[in-house]
Scaffold this active site. Structure first.
Site, mmCIF file in Angstrom:
data_model
loop_
_atom_site.group_PDB
_atom_site.id
_atom_site.type_symbol
_atom_site.label_atom_id
_atom_site.label_comp_id
_atom_site.label_asym_id
_atom_site.label_seq_id
_atom_site.Cartn_x
_atom_site.Cartn_y
_atom_site.Cartn_z
ATOM 1 N N GLU A 140 58.881 21.450 30.038
ATOM 2 C CA GLU A 140 58.591 19.911 31.068
ATOM 3 C C GLU A 140 58.247 18.941 31.253
ATOM 4 O O GLU A 140 59.282 18.112 32.594
ATOM 5 C CB GLU A 140 56.999 20.328 31.838
ATOM 6 C CG GLU A 140 56.571 21.319 32.309
ATOM 7 C CD GLU A 140 57.596 22.324 33.525
ATOM 8 O OE1 GLU A 140 57.635 21.027 34.364
ATOM 9 O OE2 GLU A 140 58.059 23.072 34.079
ATOM 10 N N SER A 157 7.806 62.685 55.462
ATOM 11 C CA SER A 157 6.704 62.846 54.521
ATOM 12 C C SER A 157 6.646 62.038 53.457
ATOM 13 O O SER A 157 5.772 62.377 52.464
ATOM 14 C CB SER A 157 6.598 64.361 53.891
ATOM 15 O OG SER A 157 6.873 65.546 55.226
#
Length: 764
Positions: free
Chosen positions: A174, A458
């Site tokens: 770069e 229940s």
């Protein structure tokens, strides 16, 4: 005229210079502000709980292997020599543990050997010194991240951690004159312009690393002259304010290097693990060149995208390194021959989404969403990923099984399909081990564990029986005769689920067989207000009114609150607050929040044990007895539940170590045409059979204040010699029946002779 032109020109130049200086001062402030504060937005990471391994623990090999894979352990065909490696052989597992670091534990990785036999861990030893390890703790598993707008991952590194060849590779790719220019490389710009003019297209850029940094931090990707000018000014300012090493460090942590699903990979620290499964300092020259080559176009040159393009780009970087004399000819030739081997990756599905939603609700009361998305917090939860996976599979399998058995339950519209929910908890701590809020999170995010209001049927009855323990005993006889009650001025005629011939039943048998008539009789004798008060004490947030129908679970509850109420029985009388969050740590390992156990004693250990004893009867001989032929043969207590017209099916089951609630139903209240025992209980059994690590098979311990008495099954009173098939029954010490059975004759002379003979034989 000329003098006037020069005068105005100078004035314009001076004005432009002043404006540029002011603008530069403004940009300098922006740079100062950004660089002196947080430089990176890092999403917070959510982790599961750690996993404990110990000798004698049962495992399912395939499930255990998947767990290790999820933690990032890699199989090798030799004895592991690096952290994160494991070798699996017959009856043996050698694993080089990763370092473990949580707010509560810190341990360096080491090589451990686990001997396995019949899907059970035999011994655990350290390979380095042969010492036995009583408990081995595996690191938590990453569940998800609270993404910021960038949805990115970073593993930050300091410049000292970066090998020289990695820096050289980046510079070669770069900006090879990085240490020579002052932010802008005019020679590079001129060279790029000439190259582009020669080719008639943009073939080369002239941006330095500093310019790239300026662009990434402060500018948009647009290609305009104004943006380029700002980039140049910012680069100069950055170079003026910071030294080269600092700029390089920021760049290496900032640069975009690829994509893992929807998550961006930023910085070489994260990229080195993503592509090669190792820290930056361990990267080879070839690997360093590959990462440097990615900067130009990560998704084009990625080894996961195209290996040929990746190699070509790597070779270009290597040759550039040689050109700038960072590689010798011999080194270049050697590295060019090396093959590219990426470690591979898996894009994880969204894990435990309903659990994460519930966690998020708790977190947002502590932290702002933008902080969760940017502060890089580590969030440790109670989730057990193995239990979560088992729960999701059990629920999906159970719902599909119900639909296959009854075509009437099948729906073509996804939003209308049969639904289910499950929550798994540690009853003593309240830790939520797993939470499945629905069948398909993609279809519906409505969390049926924490948001639904459903009638428990229940499954509510244990609260009624608990409320009665201050007046009655498990052997108290109840009326199971049909009766008419008045509710809001209207007659109400409860019915048993099936016709029975027992018109008088004991309290424990009424619960065991879930008799409605006897339960309502008990509720009326106990007092409805007493039951309502108890429900409030158990922290039900939904309104429960003193109507006789409350005994049969006619009032709606939130499933998580129902599960929490059963924790009281399993946890010897204390109720925990449900916890999904254990703690939060910031990026500097400072503990920001540590969720402590929040428990409240609601009943005595003796009362809890009596309830456990009666609810074990439900599993042994009552409505949940089918658990035994489904493979659940260890001590379990639980209760089924079914509402009118089969709109809801429930099963809540537990041991001292684990509790799970299962609900099945339609969101719109359609009948599922099955009971809790037929619809919810099999799902619970599948879950428990899939998590053998939680099967200690320990029974509930008997506390003080409880006595076991041999009683007559007919009268419920202490048995005498003539009582047929007397039973062992647990009583609260304060409520042990004093009078013996009046119906059956005591020992006659013959019985005494037989008993005497038996005693002599037994003594011998």
């Amino acid at each position: 005229m000329l003098k006037k032109f020069i005068k105005y020109s100078l004035l314009i130049i001076v004005m432009a210079g002043i404006a540029l200086a002011i603008y530069g001062w403004y940009l300098s402030g922006q740079v100062e502000k950004r660089f002196s504060a947080r430089r990176w937005s890092i999403p917070s990471t959510v982790y599961s709980d750690t996993t404990l391994l110990y000798p004698g623990q049962r495992i399912i090999p395939s499930q255990f292997s998947q767990k290790l894979s999820n933690l990032g352990y890699r199989r090798v065909n030799r004895l592991p020599s690096n952290k994160g490696e494991l070798q699996i052989r017959a009856q043996r597992l050698d694993i080089f543990l990763n370092d473990l670091k949580t707010p509560w534990t810190e341990r360096a990785g080491f090589l451990a050997q686990l001997d396995l036999s019949n899907n059970t861990i035999g011994t655990i030893r350290r390979k380095d010194n042969g010492e036995s390890v009583p408990i081995l703790e595996l690191e938590p598993e990453e569940i998800m991240q609270f993404f910021g707008p960038e949805r990115e991952r970073r593993q930050l590194i300091s410049i000292e951690q970066v090998p020289e060849h990695q820096i050289q590779a980046v510079l070669a790719a770069e900006d090879h004159r990085f240490f020579e220019h002052h932010g802008v490389d005019w020679r590079g710009i001129l060279r790029a312009m000439l190259t582009n003019l020669r080719h008639g297209a943009i073939r080369q850029g002239g941006s330095t690393l500093t310019q790239q940094l300026a662009k990434n931090y402060f500018l948009t990707p647009e290609r305009t002259f104004t943006r380029k000018l700002r980039e140049l000014i910012l680069a100069l300012i950055i170079e003026f304010k910071y030294d080269k090493q600092e700029i390089l460090e920021i760049y290496l942590n900032e640069i975009y290097l690829g994509q893992k699903g929807s998550v961006a990979i930023n910085g070489i620290g994260e990229a080195s693990y993503f592509y090669f499964g190792k820290p930056v300092k361990a990267l080879t020259v070839s690997e360093a060149a590959i990462i440097a080559g990615l900067i130009k176009a990560p998704n084009n040159y990625s080894p996961y995208a195209d290996m040929a393009r990746c190699q070509s780009r790597r070779d270009t970087v290597l040759k550039a390194m040689h050109r700038w004399e960072w590689l010798s000819q011999a080194e270049l030739e050697d590295v060019l021959k090396q093959p590219i081997k990426a470690v591979g990756f898996i894009v994880a599905d969204k894990k435990a989404p309903y659990f994460i939603d519930y966690l998020s609700e708790q977190l947002t009361s502590l932290y702002r969403p933008e902080d969760l998305a940017s502060l890089g917090l580590s969030i440790y939860t109670t989730l057990d990923t193995q239990v979560q996976e088992a729960a999701e599979k059990a629920l999906a399998k159970g719902l599909a099984r119900l639909e296959d058995s009854n075509p009437e339950l099948q729906r073509t519209t996804p939003e209308e399909k049969l639904q289910g929910a499950m929550v798994v908890m540690h009853p003593k701590t309240g830790h939520i081990l797993a939470l499945v809020g629905g069948r398909d999170y993609g279809v519906s995010q409505f969390n049926r564990v924490t948001q639904a209001h459903r009638q428990p049927g229940s499954a509510f009855k244990p609260l009624v029986y608990l409320a009665a323990l201050n007046k009655f005993t498990p052997t108290t006889l109840l009326s199971n005769d049909p009766k008419t009650y008045t509710v809001n001025g209207k007659p109400w005629d409860p019915q048993n689920f099936e016709a029975v011939i027992e018109y008088t039943v004991s309290l424990q048998d009424a619960l065991k067989k879930s008799y409605n008539l006897a339960t309502v009789d008990l509720a009326m004798k106990t007092g409805l207000e007493r039951i309502v008060e108890l429900a409030a004490k158990f922290n039900f947030s939904t309104p429960i009114k003193p109507y006789p129908s409350l005994a049969l679970g006619a009032f709606e509850v939130i499933p998580l609150e129902l599960a929490r109420s059963y924790c009281v029985f399993a946890a010897e009388g204390v109720q925990p607050f449900p916890l999904s969050l254990k703690g939060v740590v910031d990026e500097n390992d400072r503990i920001l929040d540590h969720q402590h156990l929040n428990i409240e004693r609601l009943i005595t250990p003796a009362e809890a044990f009596i309830m456990n004893s009666m609810l074990q009867g439900v599993v042994r001989e009552g409505t949940a007895r089918s658990l035994q032929w489904r493979g659940v043969t260890w001590p379990v207590a639980g209760k089924t539940g079914t509402t009118n017209d089969f709109r809801d099916a429930w099963f809540v089951g537990y041991t001292p170590d684990i509790l799970a609630l299962v609900w099945v139903g339609f969101d719109n209240g359609d009948s599922i045409k099955a009971t809790g025992a037929a619809a919810a209980l099999p799902i619970w059994a599948d879950l428990m059979n899939a998590v053998p690590q939680y099967r200690s098979e320990a029974d509930f311990s008997i506390p003080q204040g409880v006595e076991k008495i041999l009683v007559c099954p007919v009268t419920g009173r202490p048995a005498v010699g003539g009582c047929p098939d007397p039973l062992d029954v647990y009583f609260l010490s304060a409520r042990v029946p004093e009078d013996h059975c009046p119906l059956h004759p005591k020992d006659g002379i013959t019985d005494k002779i037989i008993k005497g003979v038996k005693g002599i034989i037994n003594d011998e």
